[in-house]
Design a protein around this motif. Structure first.
Motif, PDB file in Angstrom:
ATOM      1  N   ILE A  81      14.478   2.059   7.563  1.00  0.00           N
ATOM      2  CA  ILE A  81      15.086   2.819   6.456  1.00  0.00           C
ATOM      3  C   ILE A  81      15.668   1.860   5.419  1.00  0.00           C
ATOM      4  N   ALA A  82      16.350   0.816   5.898  1.00  0.00           N
ATOM      5  CA  ALA A  82      16.977  -0.145   4.971  1.00  0.00           C
ATOM      6  C   ALA A  82      15.904  -0.833   4.115  1.00  0.00           C
ATOM      7  N   LEU A  83      14.779  -1.186   4.710  1.00  0.00           N
ATOM      8  CA  LEU A  83      13.721  -1.861   3.942  1.00  0.00           C
ATOM      9  C   LEU A  83      13.084  -0.908   2.929  1.00  0.00           C
ATOM     10  N   VAL A  84      12.901   0.353   3.312  1.00  0.00           N
ATOM     11  CA  VAL A  84      12.331   1.317   2.361  1.00  0.00           C
ATOM     12  C   VAL A  84      13.308   1.534   1.205  1.00  0.00           C
ATOM     13  N   LYS A  85      14.593   1.642   1.552  1.00  0.00           N
ATOM     14  CA  LYS A  85      15.609   1.825   0.497  1.00  0.00           C
ATOM     15  C   LYS A  85      15.609   0.647  -0.458  1.00  0.00           C
ATOM     16  N   ALA A  86      15.607  -0.551   0.101  1.00  0.00           N
ATOM     17  CA  ALA A  86      15.690  -1.756  -0.741  1.00  0.00           C
ATOM     18  C   ALA A  86      14.474  -1.874  -1.658  1.00  0.00           C
ATOM     19  N   THR A  87      13.313  -1.474  -1.170  1.00  0.00           N
ATOM     20  CA  THR A  87      12.092  -1.684  -1.958  1.00  0.00           C
ATOM     21  C   THR A  87      11.794  -0.526  -2.924  1.00  0.00           C
ATOM     22  N   THR A  88      12.587   0.547  -2.847  1.00  0.00           N
ATOM     23  CA  THR A  88      12.362   1.673  -3.773  1.00  0.00           C
ATOM     24  C   THR A  88      13.596   1.900  -4.650  1.00  0.00           C
ATOM     25  N   LYS A  89      14.496   0.947  -4.617  1.00  0.00           N
ATOM     26  CA  LYS A  89      15.815   1.069  -5.255  1.00  0.00           C
ATOM     27  C   LYS A  89      15.764   1.469  -6.731  1.00  0.00           C
ATOM     28  N   GLY A  90      14.844   0.909  -7.487  1.00  0.00           N
ATOM     29  CA  GLY A  90      14.835   1.187  -8.923  1.00  0.00           C
ATOM     30  C   GLY A  90      14.242   2.545  -9.306  1.00  0.00           C
ATOM     31  N   LEU A  91      13.719   3.262  -8.350  1.00  0.00           N
ATOM     32  CA  LEU A  91      13.014   4.515  -8.685  1.00  0.00           C
ATOM     33  C   LEU A  91      13.985   5.690  -8.631  1.00  0.00           C
ATOM     34  N   GLU A  92      14.254   6.259  -9.802  1.00  0.00           N
ATOM     35  CA  GLU A  92      15.330   7.251  -9.903  1.00  0.00           C
ATOM     36  C   GLU A  92      15.083   8.543  -9.131  1.00  0.00           C
ATOM     37  N   ASN A  93      13.824   8.955  -9.075  1.00  0.00           N
ATOM     38  CA  ASN A  93      13.543  10.239  -8.416  1.00  0.00           C
ATOM     39  C   ASN A  93      13.054  10.068  -6.975  1.00  0.00           C
ATOM     40  N   GLY A 121       0.838  -1.210   0.000  1.00  0.00           N
ATOM     41  CA  GLY A 121       0.000   0.000   0.000  1.00  0.00           C
ATOM     42  C   GLY A 121       0.865   1.250   0.000  1.00  0.00           C
ATOM     43  N   HIS A 122       1.900   1.256   0.850  1.00  0.00           N
ATOM     44  CA  HIS A 122       2.851   2.379   0.863  1.00  0.00           C
ATOM     45  C   HIS A 122       3.535   2.507  -0.497  1.00  0.00           C
ATOM     46  N   LEU A 123       3.969   1.359  -1.027  1.00  0.00           N
ATOM     47  CA  LEU A 123       4.750   1.386  -2.273  1.00  0.00           C
ATOM     48  C   LEU A 123       3.928   1.898  -3.446  1.00  0.00           C
ATOM     49  N   ASP A 124       2.640   1.586  -3.440  1.00  0.00           N
ATOM     50  CA  ASP A 124       1.757   2.106  -4.488  1.00  0.00           C
ATOM     51  C   ASP A 124       1.741   3.644  -4.444  1.00  0.00           C
ATOM     52  N   ILE A 125       1.691   4.186  -3.234  1.00  0.00           N
ATOM     53  CA  ILE A 125       1.695   5.655  -3.090  1.00  0.00           C
ATOM     54  C   ILE A 125       3.043   6.224  -3.556  1.00  0.00           C
ATOM     55  N   VAL A 126       4.137   5.554  -3.196  1.00  0.00           N
ATOM     56  CA  VAL A 126       5.467   6.021  -3.620  1.00  0.00           C
ATOM     57  C   VAL A 126       5.537   6.073  -5.148  1.00  0.00           C
ATOM     58  N   HIS A 127       5.084   5.001  -5.811  1.00  0.00           N
ATOM     59  CA  HIS A 127       5.139   4.950  -7.278  1.00  0.00           C
ATOM     60  C   HIS A 127       4.284   6.045  -7.896  1.00  0.00           C
ATOM     61  N   ARG A 128       3.096   6.221  -7.366  1.00  0.00           N
ATOM     62  CA  ARG A 128       2.205   7.225  -7.955  1.00  0.00           C
ATOM     63  C   ARG A 128       2.743   8.640  -7.735  1.00  0.00           C
ATOM     64  N   ALA A 129       3.323   8.879  -6.548  1.00  0.00           N
ATOM     65  CA  ALA A 129       3.909  10.202  -6.284  1.00  0.00           C
ATOM     66  C   ALA A 129       5.121  10.428  -7.195  1.00  0.00           C
ATOM     67  N   ALA A 130       5.901   9.365  -7.408  1.00  0.00           N
ATOM     68  CA  ALA A 130       7.093   9.484  -8.252  1.00  0.00           C
ATOM     69  C   ALA A 130       6.722   9.762  -9.710  1.00  0.00           C
ATOM     70  N   ASN A 131       5.531   9.302 -10.126  1.00  0.00           N
ATOM     71  CA  ASN A 131       5.065   9.584 -11.491  1.00  0.00           C
ATOM     72  C   ASN A 131       4.609  11.024 -11.649  1.00  0.00           C
ATOM     73  N   PHE A 160       5.467  13.794  -9.396  1.00  0.00           N
ATOM     74  CA  PHE A 160       6.347  14.867  -8.943  1.00  0.00           C
ATOM     75  C   PHE A 160       7.792  14.612  -9.388  1.00  0.00           C
ATOM     76  N   ASP A 161       8.585  15.688  -9.404  1.00  0.00           N
ATOM     77  CA  ASP A 161       9.967  15.566  -9.852  1.00  0.00           C
ATOM     78  C   ASP A 161      10.815  14.749  -8.875  1.00  0.00           C
ATOM     79  N   GLU A 162      10.585  14.978  -7.583  1.00  0.00           N
ATOM     80  CA  GLU A 162      11.392  14.284  -6.589  1.00  0.00           C
ATOM     81  C   GLU A 162      10.534  13.896  -5.388  1.00  0.00           C
ATOM     82  N   VAL A 163      10.674  12.665  -4.966  1.00  0.00           N
ATOM     83  CA  VAL A 163       9.922  12.186  -3.797  1.00  0.00           C
ATOM     84  C   VAL A 163      10.928  11.731  -2.739  1.00  0.00           C
ATOM     85  N   VAL A 164      10.809  12.301  -1.544  1.00  0.00           N
ATOM     86  CA  VAL A 164      11.647  11.868  -0.442  1.00  0.00           C
ATOM     87  C   VAL A 164      10.766  11.067   0.516  1.00  0.00           C
ATOM     88  N   VAL A 165      11.074   9.782   0.637  1.00  0.00           N
ATOM     89  CA  VAL A 165      10.344   8.973   1.609  1.00  0.00           C
ATOM     90  C   VAL A 165      11.028   9.218   2.951  1.00  0.00           C
TER      91      VAL A 165
END
Ligand code: ADP
Length: 165
Positions: free
Chosen positions: A51-63, A16-26, A28-33
């Motif tokens: 922090i480590a789990l959030v980093k690992a699961t958002t690794k491929g998202l450039e912004n 559920g969190h990750l869906d929001i991260v992806h949609r925000a990344a689409n 906005f220019d930059e998303v800081v979790v």
């Protein structure tokens, strides 16, 4: 350039969190979790682990970047130059809490907006506490969290050799 922050406890991050991260990344220019280090609720994972789990699961998202913080969210947003706070809305009961937070944050800093994404239908019931409760009782949360989070939960709740994975 629009930079936003998505603050939360992420104990642990789920789909559920990750869906929001992806949609925000689409959008906005930059998303800081922003992983909040001192929530009032009791936590399963340490700040470092979350922090480590959030980093690992958002690794491929450039912004998307991930930072821990223990400041007021609006102060932290201003410090890093974010113009809005992104939050997610699930069921109606979320609304009252998120509405109060948005009002309080607006009072603290009127320049920082709050933007709420409505959850994807399939994630409506998903929360970190539900995931933890199911995992603690040995239930299957593999459809609710990424693989790395699944393994981290298993490690917390099932000391090696005590149960089937
Ligand atoms: P907090 O302790 O700040 O509420 P959480 O990690 O529980 O931190 O949640 C962070 C944000 O993610 C909140 O805005 C919450 O409403 C949102 N969120 C949590 N679960 C979901 C979900 N299944 N779908 C959409 N948004 C969600």
């Amino acid at each position: 350039m629009t930079k936003v922050i998505f603050p939360g406890s992420f104990d642990p991050i789920h789909l559920g969190h990750l869906d929001i991260v992806h949609r925000a990344a689409n959008l906005f220019d930059e998303v800081v979790v922003a992983v909040y280090n001192r929530p009032l609720k009791s936590l399963l994972f340490t700040p470092k682990e979350r922090i480590a789990l959030v980093k690992a699961t958002t690794k491929g998202l450039e912004n998307v970047t991930v930072i821990g913080y223990d400041d007021l969210t609006v102060h932290f947003a201003r410090k890093i130059g974010a113009s809005a706070i992104v939050r997610g809305l699930r069921v109606f009961s979320d609304f009252e809490y998120e509405f109060r937070m948005a009002m309080a944050n607006k009072r603290l800093d009127s320049a920082v907006e709050t933007i709420a994404f409505v959850t994807d239908e399939q994630n409506t019931f998903l929360s970190s506490s539900t995931v933890k409760e199911i995992a603690a009782l040995g239930g299957d949360v593999s459809t609710m969290v990424p693989e790395i989070v699944l393994r981290a939960l298993q490690k917390k709740f099932r000391p090696e050799g005590s149960m089937e994975a």
